[in-house]
Motif scaffolding. Structure first.
Motif, PDB file in Angstrom:
ATOM      1  N   HIS A 106      15.035   4.116  -2.655  1.00  0.00           N
ATOM      2  CA  HIS A 106      14.021   3.815  -1.640  1.00  0.00           C
ATOM      3  C   HIS A 106      14.602   2.834  -0.617  1.00  0.00           C
ATOM      4  O   HIS A 106      14.120   1.699  -0.483  1.00  0.00           O
ATOM      5  N   ARG A 166      12.320   0.838   1.771  1.00  0.00           N
ATOM      6  CA  ARG A 166      11.331  -0.110   1.260  1.00  0.00           C
ATOM      7  C   ARG A 166      11.893  -1.529   1.273  1.00  0.00           C
ATOM      8  O   ARG A 166      13.089  -1.742   1.178  1.00  0.00           O
ATOM      9  N   SER A 169       3.472   4.065  -4.613  1.00  0.00           N
ATOM     10  CA  SER A 169       2.699   5.073  -5.333  1.00  0.00           C
ATOM     11  C   SER A 169       2.330   4.565  -6.725  1.00  0.00           C
ATOM     12  O   SER A 169       2.802   3.509  -7.165  1.00  0.00           O
ATOM     13  N   ALA A 170       1.509   5.342  -7.433  1.00  0.00           N
ATOM     14  CA  ALA A 170       1.155   4.986  -8.811  1.00  0.00           C
ATOM     15  C   ALA A 170       2.395   4.938  -9.686  1.00  0.00           C
ATOM     16  O   ALA A 170       2.526   4.073 -10.565  1.00  0.00           O
ATOM     17  N   ARG A 196       0.825  -1.213   0.000  1.00  0.00           N
ATOM     18  CA  ARG A 196       0.000   0.000   0.000  1.00  0.00           C
ATOM     19  C   ARG A 196       0.857   1.261   0.000  1.00  0.00           C
ATOM     20  O   ARG A 196       0.380   2.337  -0.378  1.00  0.00           O
ATOM     21  N   ARG A 197       2.098   1.146   0.408  1.00  0.00           N
ATOM     22  CA  ARG A 197       2.983   2.309   0.444  1.00  0.00           C
ATOM     23  C   ARG A 197       3.493   2.694  -0.940  1.00  0.00           C
ATOM     24  O   ARG A 197       4.041   3.780  -1.120  1.00  0.00           O
ATOM     25  N   ASP A 253       5.381   4.139  -8.684  1.00  0.00           N
ATOM     26  CA  ASP A 253       6.100   2.904  -8.339  1.00  0.00           C
ATOM     27  C   ASP A 253       5.506   1.712  -9.084  1.00  0.00           C
ATOM     28  O   ASP A 253       6.240   0.855  -9.601  1.00  0.00           O
ATOM     29  N   TRP A 254       4.180   1.637  -9.147  1.00  0.00           N
ATOM     30  CA  TRP A 254       3.524   0.527  -9.845  1.00  0.00           C
ATOM     31  C   TRP A 254       3.803   0.581 -11.339  1.00  0.00           C
ATOM     32  O   TRP A 254       3.973  -0.457 -11.979  1.00  0.00           O
TER      33      TRP A 254
END
Length: 318
Positions: free
Chosen positions: A186, A189, A60-61, A57-58, A63-64
């Motif tokens: 990151h 992460r 972002s768009a 959920r962390r 990142d996806w």
């Protein structure tokens, strides 16, 4: 540093498995192998994604979208080219061409990541790279001689295999550099979550590819969707999806987050070594002296390279 090298070693051991699957399933088209492997990866990623939903959920768009690009180029397109090359030119030639990745990635990363990683000095890096490349060429020469003696070599097969293997190198030069960029940018992460995210993005891509294969006349020449040996196909796809794709990517992410990209790129040579080992086990042969000498050069080059420490951007400029 030691942990990063260990993770890279395990990733290479797992990734080496993907080189023998096209030989074990020689009657299957490469497109079906690529779709099957990454469909399995995507399905395996679903429960892993549910368990790791807090970290996912962390993302972002953006990142996806990055995970989608990495899945397309570093997974589906790369393995499509590699499997095609192996089936056209045998296991050894594509393995050796993919073996140039440590050299290609080291040169690419050493030019673009100076500010973040520092730089591995070229005067120290040159000799290990020469050893690595010499080992690759020596093994390739021995394998080509063997193919010519058995009458398996032809210019058309060789040329198409070389071209497809070179395209695979291009895909996997781009992938680890971009993947390392995200991981190093990151550091808070989880590498595990990032591996799972790429698996989730691979699922729709592989499903679309699998559906496209089903629409082809005769489904690429085999019974759709599992081919002439369905149990063997399914087991190999699941093994590659879990071990090579998810666990291999996880180990590589752990290594990428700990090591300079130029150094991590050289450690991809472990993939080449394990792929050669598995290929000779599959053949039931012991490697000849010339191939053992080439492998020794590869290992020597890597050992020398991992002892080089990067220097900062300011220091490396003088």
């Amino acid at each position: 540093m030691a942990a990063g090298i260990g993770f890279a070693l395990i990733a290479g051991m797992l990734w080496g498995l993907v080189f023998i699957a096209p030989l074990m399933l020689a009657e299957y088209p490469a497109m079906l192998l690529s779709a099957g492997r990454y469909l399995a990866f995507g399905l395996i990623a679903l429960p892993l994604g549910w368990l790791d939903r807090h970290n996912l959920r962390r993302l972002s768009a953006a990142d996806w979208r990055e995970a989608l690009k990495l899945a397309l180029v570093g997974n589906l397109l790369y393995y499509l080219c590699l499997a095609s090359a192996i089936q056209r030119a045998g296991g050894a030639l594509p393995t050796m061409i993919i073996g140039t990745l440590p050299v290609v990635i080291a040169i690419t990363a050493n030019r673009r990541n100076v500010q973040r990683d520092g730089q591995l000095p070229w005067r120290l890096l040159a000799f290990p790279l020469v050893l690595i490349l010499s080992g690759i060429l020596l093994v390739n020469h021995a394998e080509m001689q063997g193919m010519q003696q058995t009458g398996e070599w032809s210019l058309q097969t060789y040329g198409s295999g070389v071209l497809l293997a070179c395209l695979a190198v291009a895909c996997w030069t781009w992938y680890p550099v971009r993947n390392a960029d995200w991981l190093r940018n990151h550091p808070d992460r989880s590498p595990r979550s990032w591996a799972t995210a790429q698996g989730l993005m691979t699922l729709p891509l592989s499903a679309i590819l699998m559906a496209g294969i089903g629409l082809l006349p005769e489904s690429g020449g085999v019974a759709f969707p599992f081919g002439p040996t369905p149990q063997k196909f399914i087991l190999l796809m699941l093994a590659m999806g879990l071990l090579a794709s998810w666990l291999g990517t996880l180990c590589w992410n752990e290594a990428s987050q700990r090591l300079p990209t130029a150094l991590a790129g050289q450690l991809i040579v472990f993939e080449t070594l394990f792929a050669l080992l598995y290929a000779f086990v599959l053949r039931g042969e012991f490697p000849p002296l010339q191939i053992l000498a080439g492998i020794a050069l590869l290992v020597s080059g890597v050992i020398l390279a991992v002892r080089i420490r990067p220097v900062g951007a300011v220091e490396s400029a003088h």
